[in-house]
Design an enzyme around this catalytic site. Sequence first.
Site, PDB file in Angstrom:
ATOM      1  N   ARG A  64       0.858  -1.207   0.000  1.00 60.49           N
ATOM      2  CA  ARG A  64       0.000   0.000   0.000  1.00 60.49           C
ATOM      3  C   ARG A  64       0.884   1.244   0.000  1.00 60.49           C
ATOM      4  O   ARG A  64       0.495   2.293  -0.486  1.00 60.49           O
ATOM      5  CB  ARG A  64      -0.951   0.002   1.207  1.00 60.49           C
ATOM      6  CG  ARG A  64      -1.666   1.340   1.400  1.00 60.49           C
ATOM      7  CD  ARG A  64      -2.978   1.237   2.159  1.00 60.49           C
ATOM      8  NE  ARG A  64      -2.915   0.428   3.351  1.00 60.49           N
ATOM      9  CZ  ARG A  64      -2.323   0.798   4.504  1.00 60.49           C
ATOM     10  NH1 ARG A  64      -1.750   1.967   4.614  1.00 60.49           N
ATOM     11  NH2 ARG A  64      -2.305  -0.035   5.533  1.00 60.49           N
ATOM     12  N   TYR A 117     -12.814  18.409 -15.648  1.00 63.25           N
ATOM     13  CA  TYR A 117     -13.315  17.041 -15.816  1.00 63.25           C
ATOM     14  C   TYR A 117     -14.479  16.794 -14.839  1.00 63.25           C
ATOM     15  O   TYR A 117     -14.447  17.278 -13.705  1.00 63.25           O
ATOM     16  CB  TYR A 117     -12.157  16.071 -15.556  1.00 63.25           C
ATOM     17  CG  TYR A 117     -12.572  14.632 -15.554  1.00 63.25           C
ATOM     18  CD1 TYR A 117     -12.844  13.969 -16.749  1.00 63.25           C
ATOM     19  CD2 TYR A 117     -12.703  13.923 -14.365  1.00 63.25           C
ATOM     20  CE1 TYR A 117     -13.235  12.646 -16.746  1.00 63.25           C
ATOM     21  CE2 TYR A 117     -13.093  12.597 -14.359  1.00 63.25           C
ATOM     22  CZ  TYR A 117     -13.359  11.967 -15.557  1.00 63.25           C
ATOM     23  OH  TYR A 117     -13.746  10.663 -15.551  1.00 63.25           O
ATOM     24  N   ASP A 189      -3.901  19.756 -14.390  1.00 62.49           N
ATOM     25  CA  ASP A 189      -4.279  18.449 -14.943  1.00 62.49           C
ATOM     26  C   ASP A 189      -3.818  18.430 -16.398  1.00 62.49           C
ATOM     27  O   ASP A 189      -4.353  19.145 -17.246  1.00 62.49           O
ATOM     28  CB  ASP A 189      -5.792  18.252 -14.828  1.00 62.49           C
ATOM     29  CG  ASP A 189      -6.256  16.876 -15.334  1.00 62.49           C
ATOM     30  OD1 ASP A 189      -5.568  16.307 -16.209  1.00 62.49           O
ATOM     31  OD2 ASP A 189      -7.308  16.389 -14.878  1.00 62.49           O
ATOM     32  N   LYS A 214      -5.731   7.384 -19.586  1.00 61.81           N
ATOM     33  CA  LYS A 214      -5.939   7.906 -20.938  1.00 61.81           C
ATOM     34  C   LYS A 214      -4.673   7.711 -21.772  1.00 61.81           C
ATOM     35  O   LYS A 214      -4.246   6.587 -21.947  1.00 61.81           O
ATOM     36  CB  LYS A 214      -6.382   9.365 -20.853  1.00 61.81           C
ATOM     37  CG  LYS A 214      -7.497   9.623 -19.821  1.00 61.81           C
ATOM     38  CD  LYS A 214      -8.830   9.027 -20.235  1.00 61.81           C
ATOM     39  CE  LYS A 214      -9.877   9.070 -19.129  1.00 61.81           C
ATOM     40  NZ  LYS A 214     -10.135  10.379 -18.536  1.00 61.81           N
TER      41      LYS A 214
HETATM   42  C1  LIG Z   1     -10.450  10.714 -17.200  1.00 59.22           C
HETATM   43  C2  LIG Z   1      -9.964  11.981 -16.630  1.00 59.22           C
HETATM   44  C3  LIG Z   1      -9.771  12.110 -15.245  1.00 59.22           C
HETATM   45  C4  LIG Z   1     -10.105  11.003 -14.263  1.00 59.22           C
HETATM   46  O1  LIG Z   1      -9.300   9.903 -14.448  1.00 59.22           O
HETATM   47  P1  LIG Z   1      -9.708   8.405 -13.991  1.00 59.22           P
HETATM   48  O2  LIG Z   1      -8.472   7.641 -14.269  1.00 59.22           O
HETATM   49  O3  LIG Z   1     -10.880   7.992 -14.820  1.00 59.22           O
HETATM   50  O4  LIG Z   1     -10.046   8.483 -12.538  1.00 59.22           O
HETATM   51  C5  LIG Z   1      -9.277  13.315 -14.775  1.00 59.22           C
HETATM   52  N1  LIG Z   1      -8.998  14.338 -15.605  1.00 59.22           N
HETATM   53  C6  LIG Z   1      -9.180  14.253 -16.932  1.00 59.22           C
HETATM   54  C7  LIG Z   1      -8.847  15.419 -17.791  1.00 59.22           C
HETATM   55  C8  LIG Z   1      -9.674  13.074 -17.490  1.00 59.22           C
HETATM   56  O5  LIG Z   1      -9.871  13.005 -18.822  1.00 59.22           O
END
Ligand SMILES: *Cc1c(COP(=O)(O)O)cnc(C)c1O
Length: 398
Positions: A64, A117, A189, A214
Amino acid sequence: MNSSKKQKLHIGLSTQSVWGGEDQLFLEGATIPPVSFNVAYGYENVEDWYDVATGKKQGHIYSRNTNPTTAILEEKMRLLDNAEACCSFSTGMAAISNTLYTFLTPGKRVISQKDTYGGTSVLFMDFLPARGVDVQLCDTSNFDAFEEAINKGCDVLYLETPTNPTLKIVDIKRLAVAAHAVGALVVVDNTFATPINQQPLALGADLVVYSATKFLGGHADALGGILSGEKKWVEQVFAYREINGAALHPMSAYLILRGLRTLEIRMLRHNDNAECIVRYLSDHPKIAAVFYPGIPTHLNHQIALDQMTGFGGVLSFSPKGDYTNVKKILESLKLVRLAAHLGSVDTIAGPPRTTSHVEASPEQRKKLGIPENLIRYSVGIENAVDLIADLDQALDQV
Ligand SMILES: *Cc1c(COP(=O)(O)O)cnc(C)c1O
């Protein structure tokens, strides 16, 4: 968490994505990192265990907290972001929520934008206010309003750029200067751009977060999150993650590592394919609007040119006519998956109105600048001519 103060070598991003964290031999000379499924790591004697627990010796105790496979991923991402430290998470939302919860204790103030998001928006609209955090959300493209809000004082400035689904670009450099003047921490982000197209830390951000689910992983087979930045900040979030428990699974770390080795060639192909498709759609008589930061008609094109080296694999467009055309086009496309995902090697599309932004009212969508008949299109790495031929036959149906 992985960190280093080592002299930074000037190495290309593809070289880094292949070798970073992997310039060693693993167990019994293995050239590829083993997936270490171990929950716990054993010791020959209590002293060694104590030395690792107190940081006198390197090692792992309990997964963890740290794990050899996730540590390699963290080292590779640390190098790709040109950061001092990096920490991984079970998902992108875990990276974002752990980061925000670490720095936004009750009474603190955060400034962000209205169209982050979906999951992040829920944090800003529900969970953080319930925790006693003062949240102010600005219009993404109104940088004067951002500066005005920042000048009143804040603890965290949280940005996301390019945005979903209209690909707005936020001026990181300009807003980071304003935020630092009031002593705020700047978090970006960078999921849509990846380190290949945009380097937020070099533009003035203190921390950069990703959904590794992604483009970083790139193959739609692993969830994950990443946080990179200055060691003193990453360490604080890591301490919270250890207790919060949002550790990345080693198998997912392995899959993301495997994806990362081709990150630059994939991103360059995503960029090229998107550009070809944008050019095709922009000239098409049945298309009303195309959103992509790489085209001169885009609202924030100049900022995109200044802070990005490529414009990414996500674009959006609206066909003329009403929503029935959106449905017809999407259902006629053959080389597209209709799915709530983006950033994979395969092309993925969907209508924000009935998917990502289904909970917003038509007025809210209008305020966010999201046309009712918008299609978000995440271009894969297929051959652009095939994707264009596919779009062509789908547009013939309306
Ligand atoms: C998909 C996404 C997230 C969240 O990510 P997860 O891995 O699905 O929790 C956050 N920010 C952006 C810009 C995203 O496209």
